[in-house]
Design a protein around this motif. Structure first.
Motif, PDB file in Angstrom:
ATOM      1  N   ILE A   1      45.563  28.315  37.876  1.00 35.34           N
ATOM      2  CA  ILE A   1      44.616  29.384  38.193  1.00 35.34           C
ATOM      3  C   ILE A   1      44.899  30.614  37.340  1.00 35.34           C
ATOM      4  CG2 ILE A   1      43.711  30.886  40.006  1.00 35.34           C
ATOM      5  CD1 ILE A   1      44.594  28.695  42.019  1.00 35.34           C
ATOM      6  N   LYS A   2      46.175  30.894  37.114  1.00 32.73           N
ATOM      7  CA  LYS A   2      46.519  32.008  36.227  1.00 32.73           C
ATOM      8  C   LYS A   2      45.970  31.746  34.825  1.00 32.73           C
ATOM      9  CE  LYS A   2      50.813  33.488  36.408  1.00 32.73           C
ATOM     10  NZ  LYS A   2      52.274  33.450  36.572  1.00 32.73           N
TER      11      LYS A   2
ATOM     12  N   LEU B   1      39.488  33.749  31.104  1.00 32.78           N
ATOM     13  CA  LEU B   1      38.284  34.537  31.362  1.00 32.78           C
ATOM     14  C   LEU B   1      38.455  35.987  30.901  1.00 32.78           C
ATOM     15  CD1 LEU B   1      37.408  33.125  34.881  1.00 32.78           C
ATOM     16  CD2 LEU B   1      36.007  32.904  32.821  1.00 32.78           C
ATOM     17  N   GLN B   2      39.692  36.433  30.816  1.00 29.43           N
ATOM     18  CA  GLN B   2      39.983  37.774  30.306  1.00 29.43           C
ATOM     19  C   GLN B   2      40.185  37.772  28.791  1.00 29.43           C
ATOM     20  OE1 GLN B   2      43.416  38.470  33.006  1.00 29.43           O
ATOM     21  NE2 GLN B   2      42.289  40.252  33.775  1.00 29.43           N
ATOM     22  N   ASP B   3      40.003  36.594  28.185  1.00 31.53           N
ATOM     23  CA  ASP B   3      40.195  36.427  26.738  1.00 31.53           C
ATOM     24  C   ASP B   3      41.646  36.666  26.319  1.00 31.53           C
ATOM     25  OD1 ASP B   3      39.056  35.604  24.325  1.00 31.53           O
ATOM     26  OD2 ASP B   3      38.875  37.671  23.608  1.00 31.53           O
ATOM     27  N   LYS B   4      42.567  36.357  27.218  1.00 30.86           N
ATOM     28  CA  LYS B   4      43.997  36.454  26.904  1.00 30.86           C
ATOM     29  C   LYS B   4      44.501  35.034  26.651  1.00 30.86           C
ATOM     30  CE  LYS B   4      44.560  40.571  29.809  1.00 30.86           C
ATOM     31  NZ  LYS B   4      45.248  41.178  30.993  1.00 30.86           N
TER      32      LYS B   4
ATOM     33  N   VAL C   1      38.622  34.806  41.558  1.00 31.56           N
ATOM     34  CA  VAL C   1      38.207  34.538  40.179  1.00 31.56           C
ATOM     35  C   VAL C   1      36.687  34.395  40.131  1.00 31.56           C
ATOM     36  CG1 VAL C   1      38.286  32.859  38.289  1.00 31.56           C
ATOM     37  CG2 VAL C   1      40.392  33.525  39.445  1.00 31.56           C
ATOM     38  N   GLN C   2      36.117  33.686  41.099  1.00 35.35           N
ATOM     39  CA  GLN C   2      34.667  33.522  41.151  1.00 35.35           C
ATOM     40  C   GLN C   2      33.958  34.876  41.297  1.00 35.35           C
ATOM     41  OE1 GLN C   2      32.728  30.868  40.757  1.00 35.35           O
ATOM     42  NE2 GLN C   2      34.406  29.405  40.519  1.00 35.35           N
ATOM     43  N   LEU C   3      34.599  35.801  41.981  1.00 34.25           N
ATOM     44  CA  LEU C   3      34.020  37.125  42.181  1.00 34.25           C
ATOM     45  C   LEU C   3      34.300  38.067  41.016  1.00 34.25           C
ATOM     46  CD1 LEU C   3      34.925  37.601  45.965  1.00 34.25           C
ATOM     47  CD2 LEU C   3      32.621  37.406  45.016  1.00 34.25           C
ATOM     48  N   GLY C   4      35.024  37.563  40.004  1.00 37.62           N
ATOM     49  CA  GLY C   4      35.375  38.404  38.864  1.00 37.62           C
ATOM     50  C   GLY C   4      36.499  39.380  39.156  1.00 37.62           C
ATOM     51  N   GLN C   5      37.209  39.145  40.248  1.00 38.45           N
ATOM     52  CA  GLN C   5      38.323  40.027  40.639  1.00 38.45           C
ATOM     53  C   GLN C   5      39.621  39.485  40.036  1.00 38.45           C
ATOM     54  OE1 GLN C   5      38.145  40.013  44.937  1.00 38.45           O
ATOM     55  NE2 GLN C   5      36.200  41.118  45.001  1.00 38.45           N
ATOM     56  N   TYR C   6      39.720  39.563  38.731  1.00 32.85           N
ATOM     57  CA  TYR C   6      40.812  38.897  38.017  1.00 32.85           C
ATOM     58  C   TYR C   6      42.189  39.487  38.357  1.00 32.85           C
ATOM     59  CZ  TYR C   6      36.790  37.214  35.371  1.00 32.85           C
ATOM     60  OH  TYR C   6      35.585  36.660  35.017  1.00 32.85           O
ATOM     61  N   GLU C   7      42.284  40.787  38.385  1.00 28.07           N
ATOM     62  CA  GLU C   7      43.573  41.415  38.693  1.00 28.07           C
ATOM     63  C   GLU C   7      43.995  41.133  40.135  1.00 28.07           C
ATOM     64  OE1 GLU C   7      45.511  42.618  36.465  1.00 28.07           O
ATOM     65  OE2 GLU C   7      43.984  42.302  34.931  1.00 28.07           O
ATOM     66  N   GLN C   8      43.016  41.129  41.048  1.00 28.40           N
ATOM     67  CA  GLN C   8      43.332  40.797  42.443  1.00 28.40           C
ATOM     68  C   GLN C   8      43.818  39.358  42.557  1.00 28.40           C
ATOM     69  OE1 GLN C   8      40.664  42.486  41.337  1.00 28.40           O
ATOM     70  NE2 GLN C   8      39.645  43.619  42.985  1.00 28.40           N
TER      71      GLN C   8
END
Length: 219
Positions: A164-165, A171-174, A137-144
């Motif tokens: 965490i989800k 962060l994905q605006d969902k 998440v910190q790396l912006g790797q949201y899907e990973q």
């Protein structure tokens, strides 16, 4: 099968069998005894090696706060020298913690993947997975991060996984998915370990309500 009519015949048959096969029997017993001794020596040596590795790991962790650079070097060396032991995962977790505290997220990710791959138990695998997802998440790797959390983990990690989800979805605006995840985390007794969960949910509800208000009414 031959039937012996008298005790004398039985004794003579035993003598004859022993003369023919006695050496083989003795050799078999000797080999078996040697194998038993060898197995016990193997177990003793294995236990001695495990204790030595355990002691080395303990010294390594105790010295981790004294010199960070030395700890990182010594920990990498320890991992290379004890690649087949469960201490690889624990050492990698320690290295990842040091990297995360310095915000070296790529290094932390590398060590957490190593910890996950060498995890000796589901509990260690759960710890490594949750920490890896946070780093992703910190790396912006949201899907990973979501993929990491989607893998089967012990039920005791449910609250952390859902929180965490929720952070990832937010962060994905969902927002709706984030709200559902935070609620699932609270339902899994997440407030006991993360009191900020309720604040996250309340803030999200406020943001959703403000978004739903007619712009003319806000003026």
């Amino acid at each position: 099968m031959e039937v012996y009519q008298t005790e004398e015949q039985q004794v003579e048959a035993i003598k004859s069998y022993w003369q023919e096969h006695g050496n083989m029997i003795i050799a078999g017993i000797a080999l078996g005894f040697a194998g038993f001794i060898g197995f016990n020596l193997y177990k003793d040596n294995k236990l001695e090696n495990e204790l030595a590795v355990s002691d080395s790991y303990q010294v390594l962790i105790e010295n981790s706060t004294k010199d960070k650079a030395a700890f990182n070097n010594n920990a990498e060396k320890f991992i290379n020298e004890n690649a087949e032991t469960s201490y690889v995962s624990l050492t990698a977790l320690a290295l990842a913690k040091e990297a995360a505290s310095a915000k070296e997220w790529q290094t932390a990710q590398k060590q957490l993947i190593k910890a996950l791959e060498s995890a000796p138990s589901d509990g260690i695998k759960g710890i490594a997975s949750v920490r890896l997802a946070r780093v992703q998440v910190q790396l912006g790797q949201y899907e990973q991060a979501l993929a990491t959390l989607a893998k089967p983990l012990p039920a005791s990690f449910t609250a952390a996984i859902e929180e965490i989800k929720g952070d990832t979805y937010l962060l994905q605006d969902k927002k709706e998915l984030a709200r559902n995840a935070y609620q699932a985390a609270i339902a899994a007794d997440g407030l006991a370990s993360s009191p900020s969960l309720q604040m996250k949910l309340d803030d999200l509800a406020t943001a959703v309500n403000l978004t739903a208000v007619d712009p003319a009414q806000k003026s």
